[in-house]
Design a protein around this motif. Structure first.
Motif: not given
Length: 77
Positions: A1-14
């Motif tokens: 879940l933490e890995k998914q959150k980190k991926i989303w945080e990187n993807y969210k601005p785009d």
């Protein structure tokens, strides 16, 4: 879940940038339709804007090449 959150945080601005551009494009096209006297086309795009602006899942589907149906007249009012 933490890995998914980190991926989303990187993807969210785009994602949010793409969504803003999509919504701005809808507004621009709706204004053009209005200038051309196409009230139905402008209303259709206004409904698409309203439905998508508050629904990240809907926009994600659009990015994936799906085209969720646009709510009909009076929908969500």
């Amino acid at each position: 879940l933490e890995k998914q959150k980190k991926i989303w945080e990187n993807y969210k601005p785009d994602f949010e940038s793409a969504m803003e551009r999509y919504l701005a494009g809808l507004n621009n096209q709706a204004q053009q339709f209005t200038r051309q006297g196409d009230r139905d086309g402008a209303a259709y795009l206004a409904r698409e804007h309203k439905a998508t602006s508050s629904d990240h899942d809907r926009f994600h589907a659009i990015l994936e090449g799906e085209f969720p149906p646009v709510p009909g007249e009076g929908a969500g009012d």
